[in-house]
Design an enzyme around this catalytic site. Structure first.
Site, PDB file in Angstrom:
ATOM      1  CG  ASN A 155      -1.932  -1.015   1.268  1.00 35.46           C
ATOM      2  OD1 ASN A 155      -2.468  -1.377   0.231  1.00 35.46           O
ATOM      3  ND2 ASN A 155      -2.249  -1.529   2.451  1.00 35.46           N
ATOM      4  CB  SER A 163      -0.318   4.204   9.004  1.00 33.52           C
ATOM      5  OG  SER A 163       0.119   2.872   9.142  1.00 33.52           O
TER       6      SER A 163
HETATM    7  O1  LIG Z   1      -1.710  -3.004   7.770  1.00 36.56           O
HETATM    8  P1  LIG Z   1      -1.795  -1.518   7.709  1.00 36.56           P
HETATM    9  O2  LIG Z   1      -0.816  -0.902   6.750  1.00 36.56           O
HETATM   10  O3  LIG Z   1      -1.751  -0.873   9.060  1.00 36.56           O
HETATM   11  O4  LIG Z   1      -3.257  -1.191   7.147  1.00 36.56           O
HETATM   12  C1  LIG Z   1      -3.578  -0.934   5.811  1.00 36.56           C
HETATM   13  O5  LIG Z   1      -3.482  -2.091   4.997  1.00 36.56           O
HETATM   14  C2  LIG Z   1      -4.377  -3.164   5.326  1.00 36.56           C
HETATM   15  C3  LIG Z   1      -4.197  -4.278   4.319  1.00 36.56           C
HETATM   16  O6  LIG Z   1      -4.446  -3.878   3.001  1.00 36.56           O
HETATM   17  C4  LIG Z   1      -5.832  -2.673   5.385  1.00 36.56           C
HETATM   18  O7  LIG Z   1      -6.642  -3.701   5.902  1.00 36.56           O
HETATM   19  C5  LIG Z   1      -5.977  -1.438   6.261  1.00 36.56           C
HETATM   20  O8  LIG Z   1      -7.307  -0.947   6.178  1.00 36.56           O
HETATM   21  C6  LIG Z   1      -4.986  -0.370   5.803  1.00 36.56           C
HETATM   22  O9  LIG Z   1      -5.073   0.776   6.617  1.00 36.56           O
END
Ligand SMILES: O=P(O)(O)O[C@H]1O[C@H](CO)[C@@H](O)[C@H](O)[C@H]1O
Ligand SMILES: O=P(O)(O)O[C@H]1O[C@H](CO)[C@@H](O)[C@H](O)[C@H]1O
Lengths: 350, 350
Positions: A155, A163
């Site tokens: 992501n 984040s």
């Molecule tokens: O795991 P992280 O980076 O805290 O969270 C992010 O990626 C995850 C996996 O795609 C999602 O479920 C979360 O909603 C997103 O905020």
């Protein structure tokens, strides 16, 4: 009566990997935009951030200290969505309420100790080390017979729920096949059984002949905007050779994957001259689940931006309740991406 | 070994309407949030905005002038994704590139001439007029033999891609069945053929007995958090009686639908004391497509917020590439919504 024109008239296209259709409304870009404008996250990070849980030498949520790593670095997610020790259980009330416990392992991979960089700014050898670590992780996780599917993904960008801007990705692995994998398995299997060749081998050959959806290519991989792309600048990297998982790649293929990753993501950043947000991930054969020779390794990129660095495509109302819809044609998007430099804009400005 | 506990351990649940599964990770709310925080749109609008294309007496993009309407008002979308006069055409290259032209009609419905209001702030008689207009539109659109499905929906809030805060919804109707409708038709048909009752009749009866996922109820409708909800505060309004489309509702049912819409959306606004964003829409039987007595009318609400007015659930990486995932249990969400007042917070403050 006018004749039908794909560059102009509303139509639907089939995703051959899932069987689903996407609604394409090319004329709709004429719509003025008066809606939400995203704020751009800051993009001038130091190479080391004392508050970052991914930087070398820093403390993580579980109290452990990151090593002084020099390439990439992997550890188990401190807030895993799937846990290895989930007690087994099941519920079924008349087929109306159905639930099953789910176990798995979630890992985090830092792509570089340098907090300020992103994938297109790493060297090809550095990205090759990331590909090697993905391969190693895939091997280790698949040695666990309880694991049936291993989802490697990234992501990127605040707008994608990321984040921490430190360059990193994740691996979520679990004991059952996720929805998208169930769909892609069924379609690839049916094609393989009928034709004796993988679905994506034939598709890539057709795309290489047609050329208009190709974005970038090297000896072993091609990056293209799929004919059925949903996101405005969605792309897919496909291996030219039919391999089922990362484990089958040769050293030359791993380097070629690093090369095409760098070139594609540099183009993405160059599109709006920002660190381009997306979710990307590798799709490959399930593990510990019998024979899956129908599977053809590929990697999807789903970027949300539509008009500019601050105006995204909203997959909302009609898309959530009825059917995915896009506003520009895949051919138009491919042409735009293809025309961009492969030298990262920050490099160009140096 | 511990015994399995749905309130605590990761598990998957099946959506009986689509057959898809959702991954539930209840323990994951412990994760601290350092990511994107949304900005709140302004919420002090005048009752009339001279720049709004939905306010009475104002000019629209096509040059026409809105009438001085007093209840709700409907017109054809000036930037329709589907057009009535699309030339017919088709493409099929070896099953690898498949496309078809698509025709349809897109409409916009203003819920009220008052620019400052939203659904929960309208009176039940005013919302009943909206329900009546939906019914009338459904009737007219289904009189067109080229239309096979009519999707009535509302995108509410900037965060849901809504570009105008004037209370309004949309109707997109087209000549083929959208993805979600294909899935829900297949599952409902199979159940109806096996049991002779609609899937949602039996499901609602079970939920009314279990009570823990019910949010609000009246004589003719129930609003609940589905056992398989994907979005944190997702809900579904289901008619207690098995009807296939809006056309079958009695006057008493139309009023009861307005009543439950007002009460549910007031609770939503009260959750974080903001105008709560969501995409909502009615699912009902296809039209001009033979017999669909298996279909049971319902309405989905997909709201994106998770932790607060400014922190949403991101459906990104794993969710896009593999499988939908949620962080709190549907039972927890239902309990929270149930406990909230049905009097809108702006009314309470008066
Ligand atoms: O795991 P992280 O980076 O805290 O969270 C992010 O990626 C995850 C996996 O795609 C999602 O479920 C979360 O909603 C997103 O905020
Ligand atoms: O039609 P609107 O309100 O301009 O546009 C909004 O709703 C549409 C239907 O859900 C979406 O396709 C768009 O992405 C969204 O911005």
């Amino acid at each position: 009566m006018q004749t039908f024109d794909f560059t102009e008239h509303p139509h639907t296209r089939q995703n051959i990997l899932t069987g689903d259709w996407v609604l394409v409304s090319p004329h709709r870009t004429k719509r003025p935009w008066q809606g939400k404008v995203e704020t751009l996250p800051a993009d001038d990070r130091p190479a080391y951030d004392p508050g970052c849980y991914l930087c070398a030498g820093n403390k993580r949520a579980d109290g452990s200290i990151n090593p002084q790593y020099t390439d990439s670095f992997v550890f188990t997610n401190d807030y895993s969505a799937l846990l290895a020790d989930t007690p087994v259980g099941e519920l079924n009330k008349g087929g109306l309420l159905q639930a099953r416990s789910e176990s798995g392992i979630c890992r985090v991979i830092s792509f570089s100790p340098d907090h300020s960089l992103t994938l297109p700014q790493l060297t090809v050898p550095a990205i090759t080390k990331v590909v090697e670590l993905w391969t190693e992780e895939f091997k280790q996780l698949s040695a666990n017979p309880a694991i049936k599917y291993i989802q490697i993904f990234e992501n990127k960008g605040e707008i994608m729920g990321c984040s921490n801007p430190h360059p990193h990705g994740q691996i979520w692995s679990g004991g059952s096949l996720p929805l998208e994998i169930v769909k892609e398995t069924a379609r690839q299997k049916a094609y393989f059984e009928e034709h004796g060749r993988s679905l994506l081998s034939d598709y890539v050959q057709l795309e290489l002949a047609e050329k208009e959806r190709i974005v970038v290519e090297n000896e072993h991989f091609v990056a293209l905007v799929p004919f059925w792309a949903v996101w405005p600048y969605e792309t897919m990297i496909v291996s030219k050779r039919h391999v089922t998982t990362l484990l089958e790649f040769t050293a030359a293929e791993r380097t070629a994957l690093a090369d095409i990753l760098k070139r594609l993501t540099a183009k993405y950043d160059n599109l709006f001259e920002i660190s381009f947000p997306y979710s990307a991930g590798i799709h490959q054969a399930p593990v510990n689940d019998g024979d899956h020779k129908e599977w053809h390794w590929h990697m999807h990129f789903y970027p949300p931006l539509l008009r500019s660095a601050t105006v995204k495509k909203f997959m909302v109302g009609y898309e959530m309740l009825a059917n995915p819809q896009r506003d520009v044609t895949p051919e138009w998007a491919a042409d735009r991406l293809r025309s961009l430099s492969e030298v990262h804009y920050k490099e160009q400005k140096k």
